[in-house]
Write a protein that holds these residues in place. Structure first.
Motif, mmCIF file in Angstrom:
data_model
loop_
_atom_site.group_PDB
_atom_site.id
_atom_site.type_symbol
_atom_site.label_atom_id
_atom_site.label_comp_id
_atom_site.label_asym_id
_atom_site.label_seq_id
_atom_site.Cartn_x
_atom_site.Cartn_y
_atom_site.Cartn_z
ATOM 1 N N ALA A 27 -24.506 -60.487 104.534
ATOM 2 C CA ALA A 27 -25.117 -59.765 105.661
ATOM 3 C C ALA A 27 -24.058 -59.171 106.593
ATOM 4 C CB ALA A 27 -26.041 -60.701 106.431
ATOM 5 N N ILE A 28 -23.058 -59.948 106.945
ATOM 6 C CA ILE A 28 -22.014 -59.477 107.867
ATOM 7 C C ILE A 28 -21.209 -58.349 107.232
ATOM 8 C CG2 ILE A 28 -19.766 -60.111 108.866
ATOM 9 C CD1 ILE A 28 -21.861 -61.074 110.686
ATOM 10 N N GLU A 29 -20.877 -58.480 105.960
ATOM 11 C CA GLU A 29 -20.038 -57.469 105.326
ATOM 12 C C GLU A 29 -20.764 -56.136 105.128
ATOM 13 O OE1 GLU A 29 -18.177 -59.478 101.974
ATOM 14 O OE2 GLU A 29 -16.644 -60.296 103.320
ATOM 15 N N ALA A 30 -22.066 -56.112 105.331
ATOM 16 C CA ALA A 30 -22.832 -54.859 105.288
ATOM 17 C C ALA A 30 -22.865 -54.146 106.642
ATOM 18 C CB ALA A 30 -24.259 -55.148 104.823
ATOM 19 N N LEU A 31 -22.383 -54.803 107.693
ATOM 20 C CA LEU A 31 -22.524 -54.259 109.047
ATOM 21 C C LEU A 31 -21.707 -53.005 109.368
ATOM 22 C CD1 LEU A 31 -22.868 -57.432 111.294
ATOM 23 C CD2 LEU A 31 -24.652 -55.896 110.425
ATOM 24 N N PRO A 32 -20.513 -52.807 108.814
ATOM 25 C CA PRO A 32 -19.796 -51.574 109.173
ATOM 26 C C PRO A 32 -20.586 -50.290 108.873
ATOM 27 C CG PRO A 32 -18.264 -53.117 108.199
ATOM 28 C CD PRO A 32 -19.658 -53.697 108.020
ATOM 29 N N ALA A 33 -21.464 -50.325 107.901
ATOM 30 C CA ALA A 33 -22.308 -49.169 107.594
ATOM 31 C C ALA A 33 -23.465 -49.018 108.580
ATOM 32 C CB ALA A 33 -22.860 -49.282 106.169
ATOM 33 N N LYS A 34 -23.737 -50.077 109.351
ATOM 34 C CA LYS A 34 -24.873 -50.075 110.270
ATOM 35 C C LYS A 34 -24.462 -50.017 111.738
ATOM 36 C CE LYS A 34 -27.540 -52.995 107.118
ATOM 37 N NZ LYS A 34 -28.246 -54.275 106.970
ATOM 38 N N ILE A 35 -23.234 -50.427 112.051
ATOM 39 C CA ILE A 35 -22.782 -50.516 113.437
ATOM 40 C C ILE A 35 -21.524 -49.663 113.591
ATOM 41 C CG2 ILE A 35 -22.003 -52.041 115.290
ATOM 42 C CD1 ILE A 35 -23.516 -54.333 113.920
ATOM 43 N N GLU A 36 -21.656 -48.568 114.305
ATOM 44 C CA GLU A 36 -20.559 -47.612 114.448
ATOM 45 C C GLU A 36 -19.318 -48.222 115.094
ATOM 46 O OE1 GLU A 36 -19.838 -43.423 116.760
ATOM 47 O OE2 GLU A 36 -21.834 -43.830 115.976
ATOM 48 N N SER A 37 -19.500 -49.151 116.011
ATOM 49 C CA SER A 37 -18.368 -49.730 116.740
ATOM 50 C C SER A 37 -17.575 -50.753 115.923
ATOM 51 C CB SER A 37 -18.854 -50.373 118.040
ATOM 52 O OG SER A 37 -19.818 -51.363 117.773
ATOM 53 N N LEU A 38 -18.051 -51.081 114.729
ATOM 54 C CA LEU A 38 -17.372 -52.044 113.858
ATOM 55 C C LEU A 38 -16.618 -51.290 112.772
ATOM 56 C CD1 LEU A 38 -16.930 -55.034 113.071
ATOM 57 C CD2 LEU A 38 -19.037 -54.878 111.735
ATOM 58 N N THR A 39 -15.293 -51.334 112.848
ATOM 59 C CA THR A 39 -14.451 -50.597 111.910
ATOM 60 C C THR A 39 -14.385 -51.282 110.550
ATOM 61 O OG1 THR A 39 -13.105 -49.877 113.772
ATOM 62 C CG2 THR A 39 -12.152 -49.615 111.589
ATOM 63 N N GLN A 40 -14.162 -52.588 110.557
ATOM 64 C CA GLN A 40 -14.128 -53.346 109.311
ATOM 65 C C GLN A 40 -14.415 -54.810 109.595
ATOM 66 O OE1 GLN A 40 -9.750 -52.570 108.648
ATOM 67 N NE2 GLN A 40 -9.850 -54.621 107.781
ATOM 68 N N VAL A 41 -14.810 -55.516 108.536
ATOM 69 C CA VAL A 41 -15.106 -56.939 108.669
ATOM 70 C C VAL A 41 -14.801 -57.625 107.346
ATOM 71 C CG1 VAL A 41 -17.545 -56.777 108.042
ATOM 72 C CG2 VAL A 41 -16.801 -58.587 109.561
ATOM 73 N N GLU A 42 -14.373 -58.865 107.447
ATOM 74 C CA GLU A 42 -14.104 -59.685 106.269
ATOM 75 C C GLU A 42 -14.581 -61.098 106.570
ATOM 76 O OE1 GLU A 42 -10.304 -61.309 103.648
ATOM 77 O OE2 GLU A 42 -9.964 -59.934 105.308
#
Length: 98
Positions: A27-42
């Motif tokens: 779920a978290i790793e799908a967030l960069p496509a949904k939240i503009e302010s999130l550049t990347q996540v791991e």
């Protein structure tokens, strides 16, 4: 750029923790496509043998602290947190500018 590093220790049996952690990771790793302010996540799920280790480590990258605040309060992020929230025993966090 702000790095937001969070670790979680979860309650429950190992199989339950692993299932929750895996669902959270997806779920978290799908967030960069949904939240503009999130550049990347791991998200890393601990699989080491040492007792007392944290179960989940998350690293999120945002352009600045305002973007981090937007990400933190975003409904899609809150849905992800809800996956593990009932089982969070401890949380540790470090935020820093790079």
């Amino acid at each position: 750029m702000v790095k937001h590093i969070v670790m979680f220790r979860l309650s429950g049996e190992s199989s339950e923790r692993n299932a929750m952690a895996s669902e959270f990771k997806t779920a978290i790793e799908a967030l960069p496509a949904k939240i503009e302010s999130l550049t990347q996540v791991e998200v890393g799920i601990n699989d080491g043998p040492a007792a007392g280790n944290w179960h989940i480590a998350l690293t999120a990258v945002c352009p600045d602290y305002d973007a981090l605040a937007d990400y933190s309060a975003h409904p899609e992020h809150l849905k992800c947190v809800a996956i593990i929230k009932p089982n969070i025993e401890a949380r540790a966090c470090v935020d820093y500018m790079e």
